[in-house]
Scaffold this motif. Sequence first.
Motif, mmCIF file in Angstrom:
data_model
loop_
_atom_site.group_PDB
_atom_site.id
_atom_site.type_symbol
_atom_site.label_atom_id
_atom_site.label_comp_id
_atom_site.label_asym_id
_atom_site.label_seq_id
_atom_site.Cartn_x
_atom_site.Cartn_y
_atom_site.Cartn_z
ATOM 1 N N UNK A 380 -43.504 -47.418 -16.852
ATOM 2 C CA UNK A 380 -42.267 -47.352 -16.076
ATOM 3 C C UNK A 380 -42.602 -46.759 -14.714
ATOM 4 N N UNK A 381 -42.758 -47.604 -13.681
ATOM 5 C CA UNK A 381 -43.126 -47.084 -12.359
ATOM 6 C C UNK A 381 -42.262 -45.899 -11.922
ATOM 7 N N UNK A 382 -40.962 -46.044 -12.021
ATOM 8 C CA UNK A 382 -40.078 -44.897 -11.774
ATOM 9 C C UNK A 382 -38.992 -44.813 -12.819
ATOM 10 N N UNK A 383 -38.167 -45.858 -12.867
ATOM 11 C CA UNK A 383 -37.000 -45.822 -13.736
ATOM 12 C C UNK A 383 -35.802 -45.287 -12.979
ATOM 13 N N UNK A 384 -34.692 -45.990 -13.102
ATOM 14 C CA UNK A 384 -33.429 -45.571 -12.512
ATOM 15 C C UNK A 384 -32.496 -45.060 -13.604
ATOM 16 N N UNK A 385 -32.567 -45.678 -14.774
ATOM 17 C CA UNK A 385 -31.593 -45.404 -15.829
ATOM 18 C C UNK A 385 -31.619 -43.955 -16.299
ATOM 19 N N UNK A 386 -32.812 -43.360 -16.385
ATOM 20 C CA UNK A 386 -32.858 -41.966 -16.842
ATOM 21 C C UNK A 386 -32.202 -41.037 -15.821
ATOM 22 N N UNK A 387 -32.247 -41.415 -14.537
ATOM 23 C CA UNK A 387 -31.594 -40.620 -13.497
ATOM 24 C C UNK A 387 -30.076 -40.735 -13.610
ATOM 25 N N UNK A 388 -29.598 -41.960 -13.856
ATOM 26 C CA UNK A 388 -28.162 -42.169 -14.048
ATOM 27 C C UNK A 388 -27.665 -41.421 -15.279
ATOM 28 N N UNK A 389 -28.438 -41.487 -16.368
ATOM 29 C CA UNK A 389 -27.992 -40.844 -17.602
ATOM 30 C C UNK A 389 -27.877 -39.335 -17.418
ATOM 31 N N UNK A 390 -28.846 -38.726 -16.731
ATOM 32 C CA UNK A 390 -28.769 -37.279 -16.503
ATOM 33 C C UNK A 390 -27.569 -36.918 -15.635
ATOM 34 N N UNK A 391 -27.283 -37.755 -14.656
ATOM 35 C CA UNK A 391 -26.128 -37.526 -13.792
ATOM 36 C C UNK A 391 -24.835 -37.474 -14.616
ATOM 37 N N UNK A 392 -24.799 -38.225 -15.730
ATOM 38 C CA UNK A 392 -23.609 -38.309 -16.575
ATOM 39 C C UNK A 392 -23.693 -37.385 -17.800
ATOM 40 N N UNK A 393 -24.681 -36.478 -17.809
ATOM 41 C CA UNK A 393 -24.790 -35.538 -18.912
ATOM 42 C C UNK A 393 -25.244 -36.163 -20.209
ATOM 43 N N UNK A 394 -25.890 -37.320 -20.124
ATOM 44 C CA UNK A 394 -26.442 -38.005 -21.294
ATOM 45 C C UNK A 394 -27.949 -37.783 -21.289
ATOM 46 N N UNK A 395 -28.483 -37.206 -22.360
ATOM 47 C CA UNK A 395 -29.874 -36.777 -22.350
ATOM 48 C C UNK A 395 -30.825 -37.965 -22.457
ATOM 49 N N UNK A 396 -31.776 -38.098 -21.536
ATOM 50 C CA UNK A 396 -32.749 -39.194 -21.629
ATOM 51 C C UNK A 396 -33.759 -38.945 -22.742
ATOM 52 N N UNK A 397 -34.100 -40.024 -23.428
ATOM 53 C CA UNK A 397 -35.110 -40.008 -24.492
ATOM 54 C C UNK A 397 -36.173 -41.004 -24.056
ATOM 55 N N UNK A 398 -37.354 -40.522 -23.625
ATOM 56 C CA UNK A 398 -38.308 -41.382 -22.920
ATOM 57 C C UNK A 398 -39.718 -41.198 -23.459
ATOM 58 N N UNK A 399 -40.566 -42.197 -23.123
ATOM 59 C CA UNK A 399 -42.003 -42.000 -23.309
ATOM 60 C C UNK A 399 -42.575 -41.414 -22.031
ATOM 61 N N UNK A 400 -43.592 -40.565 -22.186
ATOM 62 C CA UNK A 400 -44.153 -39.859 -21.029
ATOM 63 C C UNK A 400 -45.083 -40.781 -20.247
ATOM 64 N N UNK A 401 -44.496 -41.550 -19.341
ATOM 65 C CA UNK A 401 -45.267 -42.458 -18.494
ATOM 66 C C UNK A 401 -44.572 -42.595 -17.153
ATOM 67 N N UNK A 402 -45.358 -42.784 -16.084
ATOM 68 C CA UNK A 402 -44.810 -43.049 -14.759
ATOM 69 C C UNK A 402 -43.730 -42.080 -14.346
ATOM 70 N N UNK A 403 -42.648 -42.640 -13.769
ATOM 71 C CA UNK A 403 -41.553 -41.828 -13.287
ATOM 72 C C UNK A 403 -40.780 -41.123 -14.377
ATOM 73 N N UNK A 404 -40.865 -41.623 -15.609
ATOM 74 C CA UNK A 404 -40.193 -40.949 -16.716
ATOM 75 C C UNK A 404 -40.824 -39.574 -16.944
ATOM 76 N N UNK A 405 -42.137 -39.513 -16.842
ATOM 77 C CA UNK A 405 -42.839 -38.236 -16.997
ATOM 78 C C UNK A 405 -42.509 -37.292 -15.851
ATOM 79 N N UNK A 406 -42.295 -37.839 -14.651
ATOM 80 C CA UNK A 406 -42.033 -37.003 -13.481
ATOM 81 C C UNK A 406 -40.611 -36.457 -13.436
ATOM 82 N N UNK A 407 -39.670 -37.114 -14.106
ATOM 83 C CA UNK A 407 -38.261 -36.729 -13.961
ATOM 84 C C UNK A 407 -37.648 -36.113 -15.214
#
Length: 480
Positions: A380-407
Amino acid sequence: MASILMVAGEALPFVKTGGLADVVGSLPQALAQRGHEVKVVIPLYKKIAENNFDDLYFDCEYTVSINYHEVPVRVFSTMVGDVCYFFIQHQGYFERDTLYGYEDDGERFAYFQKAVIEMLNQLNYWPNIIHCHDWQSGMIPCMVKETHDSDPRYNAIRFVYTIHNMAYQGNFGPEMLDSCLGLPYYLLDNGNVRFDGGISFMKSGILYADKVTTVSPTYSQEILSPQYGEHLEAVLNMRKYDLWGIVNGIDTNSWNPATDPEIPYHYDKINVKAQKRKNKLALQEELGLEQNPDVMLVGVVSRLTWQKGFYLLMEQLDALCAAPIQLAILGSGEAPIENKFRDLENGNKGKICFYYGYNESLAHRIYAGSDLFLMPSLFEPCGISQLCSMRYGTLPFVRETGGLKDTVNAYNEYEKSGNGFSFEKYDSNDLIHTLYYACEVYYNRKEDWDMLQTNAMNTDVSWDASAKTYSLLYNELVSQ
């Protein structure tokens, strides 16, 4: 402050197939607020012609040479906020049902790039920097430097090239070099644009731009390796000292649970608990899920492709169905994944809902009504969805890669920290183990879950920090 022209294949609020459109829609506005003069140019697609044409201003008309014929170009423009958007019109090339995926994509986007280069001359508009995004604009630095090197107006321009996804490179046959791009064949012989027996728009962008960026610091390091470099890692390593990793942001005005017109109950950090509960009940009713405010609702808004990690889920269907969760999936993509999700819904009515296709309005309600947001990406080069989910108080569940690891910072039960959940290995056992762990926290550690939710909503997902970094990059180039 710099004058910047961004060139891309798509941009909101006009047209979107992926995260590129989000970036080219919101980053220019953030840069304009920092004092830069920013303009954007994209093709005039069918959807834009249908929805926006009456609001566009006609700028100019000229021709460019494609396949040894002079092909007409018309340029239109409009303002969105502080940013001017240009549109390159050619009905045959661009007014089609979808944006990409045609046999003549190479010719279409060679035309687009040639039209952009000549547009500068026709409008007498000379930006300090041309910022090219992804393969659709990757040949512009090469064409300017190789065919306009005697013109001081073009020579003064500096180029930034942003890689949004290494998997889509714009690779085409070598015959295009002369017929469509107007470039000499020695560029094929010396390897500057040669790739896998043909030419690569992305390789050209990497080699000819003055600076190369990608959309997260972790991804900028990953793509230097064979695992993520998609056979261009050697080229990227040649440019690694000019390679910047700058994480994306989102438009926090459009993505705002306190004002979002697409969700039934507005909320902020103060009343998130009560209002998300109402949004969950409304979403459950809308999607035909059993109405239960206490069950953990897991949301998915995604392209359903191999990249997004959904084949991992396929390996754990029994464990997924047995988990104490509901699942709301919005997306489309590869047929095996779509079919499996349809089967899952049919066998688990009231527990799992699969909404085929894309529905922007529903996406907002899934972000607002879900408790957990699933992104098990292979990369995932960056990912937008995990940023949107956090903005809405929904906890992201991700694999540690790319932008997911950074955010996303994984929950630490000892330090009482984090803003989501993550697993490291691309392994279905790790995925399902972490999912069950998230369930345990949700049901049995309410205070910790509330803490994670607060941290997620306090995470800065805006463009502010990234726009500042881009400004440093632009100013460094302009001062050279």
